[in-house]
Enzyme design. Structure first.
Site, PDB file in Angstrom:
ATOM      1  CG  ASP A  59      88.819  22.021  43.872  1.00 21.63           C
ATOM      2  OD1 ASP A  59      88.008  21.077  43.798  1.00 21.63           O
ATOM      3  OD2 ASP A  59      89.655  22.265  42.986  1.00 21.63           O
TER       4      ASP A  59
ATOM      5  CG  ASP B 235      92.514  21.950  48.612  1.00 21.49           C
ATOM      6  OD1 ASP B 235      92.993  22.834  49.345  1.00 21.49           O
ATOM      7  OD2 ASP B 235      92.919  21.730  47.445  1.00 21.49           O
TER       8      ASP B 235
END
Ligand code: ARG
Length: 379
Positions: free
Chosen positions: A110, A196
């Site tokens: 992430d 992200d």
């Protein structure tokens, strides 16, 4: 290190894996409620979501499975690295926000992404994850010190102040959500650069970025501006039937040149399939997951589609969650050697096999897998 191979080198999701970071559940906390996230106990609306550190039992169960993945990768000759310890229970105060605790280092995907010889640390989109790059910094310094060809970029940090978010998003009734889905309006506004790392997928010269709750158009513009001069082409993709999109790796998963595993409930926006079809890529739907959404772990905020969050060791070897028999059969039928590990206890940390990893080095170079492409660069 071989003389000619850069310490950091990964151009796609499938080339033979050499070095990988696998996440850790140590010191993990529940994700706090904040403008970018409204965690809920599955199937218990109104029940308050727990706060603070996760139980030792939940952490041990996840760590056992993460260690199992480490052993499998090592048995395949992969060098495995782990994040440094981090106290996620500490609150954060910045000039723009406060949050009562941080999250975890289970999902390096992430936060961190390798784009060729470059490591990029994402801006992140949620307050509790603002400093999530920290458990990986020691490794980044090690790679950066080891080889002058390694590039290292940290994306601009957004303020994460209240004004960066569109909090009403969480309360939109489904009907309104349906209307707005074509405008791709989510919980983050367009005022600051937000992304992200897990909203990206790498296919050689071409990088896909999903517009989502965790990546906005300003974030995609920053990525284009950064990556195009380095020879990449950045393509924005949308999955309009995913009302809560976040991270592309349960939706659109490249497995080898010419093959993408797709989510039958989340088709691409009409027109966006063209670049794949025009370049002879095949899109193959994943079978229904073994668990229904209601059967997913109580504190897991992700969908049943974690089933398709597979990890490629090479263009012929793929790791799958051990219970996902229908997917394993599909992948075997497509010619893959399928490895399995138990991973369901990791689900409540938001991810499965692809999320819980960050590939630092794969063999291979940058290839053009889309020779017939209509692409307009930013400038
Ligand atoms: N939003 C995805 C889903 O629920 C989960 C994505 C998990 N991926 C990750 N890299 N953490 O289907």
């Amino acid at each position: 290190m071989q003389n000619d191979s850069v310490v950091v080198n990964s151009w796609n999701e499938w080339d033979p894996l050499e070095e990988m970071v696998v996440g850790s559940a140590d010191n993990a906390c529940f994700e706090p409620t904040e403008p970018g996230s409204r965690p809920a106990v599955r199937d218990s609306p109104g029940m308050p979501f727990p706060t603070g550190p996760k139980s030792k039992e939940a952490i041990d169960l996840a760590n056992e499975e993460l260690d199992g993945l480490v052993r499998l990768l090592q048995s395949q000759g992969v060098t495995v690295r782990r994040p440094a310890p981090h106290d996620f229970s500490r609150p954060l105060t910045t000039p723009d926000f406060e949050v009562e605790n941080q999250y975890c280092s289970v999902c390096p995907r992430d936060v961190m992404i390798t784009l060729g010889n470059e490591i990029v640390e994402a801006t992140m989109s949620r307050r509790a994850r603002y400093f999530e790059y920290q458990p990986y910094r020691k490794l980044v310094y090690e790679y950066w010190n080891a080889d002058p060809r390694v590039r290292w970029t940290t994306a601009p940090k957004p303020s994460m102040a209240d004004g960066m978010y569109r909090e009403e998003f969480w309360d939109w009734p489904l009907e309104q959500r349906h209307e707005r889905m074509h405008a791709f309006e989510f919980c983050v506004t367009q005022d600051e650069v937000v992304f992200d790392a897990a909203d990206m997928s790498r296919l050689g010269r071409d990088v896909l970025v999903q517009e989502s709750m965790t990546t906005n158009r300003a974030g995609i513009r920053w990525l284009k501006q950064h990556l195009e001069p380095r020879g990449f082409r950045v393509h924005t993709v949308h999955f309009p039937l995913d009302f809560f999109p976040s991270h592309i790796d349960c939706t659109f998963v490249p497995l080898r040149p010419g093959l993408i595993l797709t989510n039958p409930e989340r088709p691409l926006r009409e027109g966006e399939e063209k670049m794949f079809l025009a370049n002879d890529w095949e899109l193959v739907d994943a079978p229904q997951p073994v668990l229904t959404n209601d059967e997913m772990p109580q504190y897991c905020q992700s969908s049943k589609w974690l089933s398709m969050n597979v990890l490629s060791i090479s263009p012929t070897k793929v790791v799958c969650e051990e219970n996902e028999k229908p997917l394993q059969d599909l992948l075997s039928g497509l010619g893959f050697e399928v490895f399995t590990v138990p991973f369901r206890h990791v689900f409540e940390y938001g991810g499965s096999l692809h999320c819980a990893t960050w590939d630092v080095r794969r063999t291979g170079t940058r290839e053009d897998y889309f020779p017939r492409l209509d692409y307009t660069p930013l400038v």
